[in-house]
Structures are given as C-alpha cells and as structure tokens.
Write an enzyme that holds these catalytic residues in place. Structure first.
Site, PDB file in Angstrom:
ATOM      1  N   LYS A 113      -6.890   2.612 -10.795  1.00 10.95           N
ATOM      2  CA  LYS A 113      -8.308   2.935 -10.985  1.00 10.95           C
ATOM      3  C   LYS A 113      -8.874   2.165 -12.175  1.00 10.95           C
ATOM      4  O   LYS A 113      -8.214   1.987 -13.189  1.00 10.95           O
ATOM      5  CB  LYS A 113      -8.488   4.436 -11.173  1.00 10.95           C
ATOM      6  CG  LYS A 113      -8.213   5.204  -9.869  1.00 10.95           C
ATOM      7  CD  LYS A 113      -8.529   6.658  -9.975  1.00 10.95           C
ATOM      8  CE  LYS A 113      -9.983   6.971 -10.143  1.00 10.95           C
ATOM      9  NZ  LYS A 113     -10.813   6.804  -8.937  1.00 10.95           N
ATOM     10  N   SER A 114     -10.128   1.771 -12.058  1.00  9.93           N
ATOM     11  CA  SER A 114     -10.770   0.968 -13.100  1.00  9.93           C
ATOM     12  C   SER A 114     -10.929   1.738 -14.408  1.00  9.93           C
ATOM     13  O   SER A 114     -10.929   1.130 -15.482  1.00  9.93           O
ATOM     14  CB  SER A 114     -12.127   0.454 -12.615  1.00  9.93           C
ATOM     15  OG  SER A 114     -13.000   1.526 -12.333  1.00  9.93           O
ATOM     16  N   THR A 115     -11.043   3.055 -14.350  1.00 12.32           N
ATOM     17  CA  THR A 115     -11.161   3.851 -15.578  1.00 12.32           C
ATOM     18  C   THR A 115      -9.983   3.580 -16.498  1.00 12.32           C
ATOM     19  O   THR A 115     -10.163   3.382 -17.705  1.00 12.32           O
ATOM     20  CB  THR A 115     -11.242   5.359 -15.239  1.00 12.32           C
ATOM     21  OG1 THR A 115     -12.360   5.573 -14.381  1.00 12.32           O
ATOM     22  CG2 THR A 115     -11.374   6.202 -16.495  1.00 12.32           C
ATOM     23  N   ALA A 117      -7.781   0.926 -16.123  1.00  8.82           N
ATOM     24  CA  ALA A 117      -7.682  -0.522 -16.343  1.00  8.82           C
ATOM     25  C   ALA A 117      -8.582  -0.959 -17.496  1.00  8.82           C
ATOM     26  O   ALA A 117      -8.195  -1.806 -18.306  1.00  8.82           O
ATOM     27  CB  ALA A 117      -8.044  -1.280 -15.069  1.00  8.82           C
ATOM     28  N   GLU A 139       4.114   3.375 -11.647  1.00  9.03           N
ATOM     29  CA  GLU A 139       4.427   2.788 -12.954  1.00  9.03           C
ATOM     30  C   GLU A 139       3.121   2.531 -13.684  1.00  9.03           C
ATOM     31  O   GLU A 139       2.191   1.960 -13.118  1.00  9.03           O
ATOM     32  CB  GLU A 139       5.202   1.482 -12.779  1.00  9.03           C
ATOM     33  CG  GLU A 139       5.779   0.926 -14.068  1.00  9.03           C
ATOM     34  CD  GLU A 139       4.865  -0.064 -14.753  1.00  9.03           C
ATOM     35  OE1 GLU A 139       4.994  -0.223 -15.979  1.00  9.03           O
ATOM     36  OE2 GLU A 139       4.023  -0.677 -14.083  1.00  9.03           O
ATOM     37  N   GLN A 158      -6.052   3.959  -6.193  1.00  8.85           N
ATOM     38  CA  GLN A 158      -6.643   4.054  -4.861  1.00  8.85           C
ATOM     39  C   GLN A 158      -5.719   3.411  -3.837  1.00  8.85           C
ATOM     40  O   GLN A 158      -5.227   2.298  -4.042  1.00  8.85           O
ATOM     41  CB  GLN A 158      -8.010   3.380  -4.805  1.00  8.85           C
ATOM     42  CG  GLN A 158      -8.666   3.541  -3.436  1.00  8.85           C
ATOM     43  CD  GLN A 158     -10.053   2.945  -3.377  1.00  8.85           C
ATOM     44  OE1 GLN A 158     -10.263   1.808  -3.774  1.00  8.85           O
ATOM     45  NE2 GLN A 158     -10.994   3.722  -2.868  1.00  8.85           N
ATOM     46  N   LYS A 181      11.574   9.058   1.805  1.00  8.76           N
ATOM     47  CA  LYS A 181      11.500  10.507   1.571  1.00  8.76           C
ATOM     48  C   LYS A 181      11.820  10.892   0.126  1.00  8.76           C
ATOM     49  O   LYS A 181      12.355  11.965  -0.127  1.00  8.76           O
ATOM     50  CB  LYS A 181      12.393  11.261   2.554  1.00  8.76           C
ATOM     51  CG  LYS A 181      11.966  11.080   3.999  1.00  8.76           C
ATOM     52  CD  LYS A 181      12.776  11.917   4.953  1.00  8.76           C
ATOM     53  CE  LYS A 181      12.298  11.683   6.369  1.00  8.76           C
ATOM     54  NZ  LYS A 181      13.053  12.462   7.344  1.00  8.76           N
ATOM     55  N   GLN A 182      11.455  10.020  -0.827  1.00 11.82           N
ATOM     56  CA  GLN A 182      11.711  10.360  -2.231  1.00 11.82           C
ATOM     57  C   GLN A 182      10.895  11.588  -2.612  1.00 11.82           C
ATOM     58  O   GLN A 182       9.755  11.741  -2.207  1.00 11.82           O
ATOM     59  CB  GLN A 182      11.441   9.173  -3.152  1.00 11.82           C
ATOM     60  CG  GLN A 182      10.042   8.633  -3.149  1.00 11.82           C
ATOM     61  CD  GLN A 182       9.928   7.322  -3.923  1.00 11.82           C
ATOM     62  OE1 GLN A 182      10.902   6.723  -4.337  1.00 11.82           O
ATOM     63  NE2 GLN A 182       8.707   6.872  -4.117  1.00 11.82           N
TER      64      GLN A 182
END
EC number: 3.5.4.13
Length: 190
Positions: A113-115, A117, A139, A158, A181-182
C-alpha cells in the site's frame, strides 16, 4: 490474461471461499471506535489484505550472515501485538488475516500500500500461484534510519487477480509447493 474486477472478486470470495474473512467494501474507519484505519477490503480491481497481530522481527544477535538456504528461527524475535516496531534498516515477517484459495486459472500479484511506501516501508509478497492456498507470509522492509510502526488488523497490501485464458497444466497444488496451506508466518526453507 485480464485483471479481475470487484464483481468477480466478490462472487469468488462468497461462493468459492477464495478470501476468508472477506470485507465486501473498503473499510477506512474502525466500526466500533471510529478510529481512522489504513484501508482494507474490496476495491475496484483488487483486494486490500490485512496484516495479523503475529510478527517476526529480524535480529542479528545470533547470526552474522543471512542465508536463504540455511535460515534459522533464532534470526527472528516473535511478537504478538496490535503494532510492530521495525528497527531502522531491518525487516519483519508477518501473515495476513485473510486465508486465500486461488483458482486453477488465476495468478495474483501483491503490491504494498502507498501509505506505507510513502513512509519508506516496502512490502514484498511473491505471487499467489494457481491453486495455492494459505495465509500469506508478508515481508516488510524498513528502509529508513528510524524505527517504523506497522498496525495490525489494518491494510498492508493490495492483491490483484489475473485470470488466464485457460487453466494451467500444472498448478502449485499439483507440484506440491512447499508453502501450500501455510498456517502461520513461514520462514524460508529449501
């Protein structure tokens, strides 16, 4: 291969269990407290997933080298909280609140998300391959010289869904992918 719209995402989430739990709209305010949130939920051409309260923050106390072929749990400190503070020039692993089941003819790309970034935090998630399912391991890199705060149960990235013209011959499930299925935060292994 075309990108899928909100109507398709909604239908697949509700009828096929592609995303659970599923937020049918963009949630920007906490429904009980009225607090502003980093948005999550269905958007026009994607789905903003949330980050859970489980984090693993990198530490260099026990290691002098990061080796993806020999990555040990002692390189990470486990945290369960409503926020996670990532040290300067470090990173954390987390998992999504949502569980995903990707159809055989679909591939996803996940973008931070840009917030975050715009604050110097980079979110990295590899594509969800056809017939992959599980909670997403996320990550988050703090590229700044200052500690950075991540908010649990709010938007982090997103997911964009791309539908192929036909189903693939061999899916992630068919080849028994190692991250299939982690359930929790999964560290790298070979």
């Amino acid at each position: 291969m075309g990108i899928k719209e909100d109507n398709w995402i909604r239908k697949m989430a509700i009828e096929e269990g592609m995303i659970e739990p599923f937020a049918d709209n963009q949630v920007k305010v906490h429904p009980e407290t009225g607090e502003k949130l980093i948005s999550y939920g269905l958007s026009s051409y994607g789905y903003d997933l949330r980050i859970s309260r489980e984090f693993k923050v990198f530490t260099n106390i026990y290691n002098s080298l990061v080796d993806p072929k020999c990555f040990t749990e002692d390189a990470l400190i486990s945290i369960v909280d409503d926020v996670c503070i990532i040290p300067p020039n470090s990173f954390a692993l987390a998992r999504s609140v949502e569980y995903f089941r990707i159809p055989r003819n679909v591939l996803t790309v996940c973008i931070g998300k840009s917030t975050y970034a715009r604050c110097g935090l980079i979110v990295n998630v590899t594509p969800f391959e056809p017939e992959w399912e599980g909670y997403v391991t996320i990550e988050i890199s703090n590229t700044t010289p200052l500690p950075a705060k991540i908010y649990a149960n709010e938007g982090i990235a997103q997911v964009l869904f791309f539908e192929g013209d036909s189903a693939c011959d061999v899916s992630y499930a068919d080849r028994q992918g190692k991250y299939q299925k982690q359930q929790g935060i999964t560290v790298p292994f070979v």
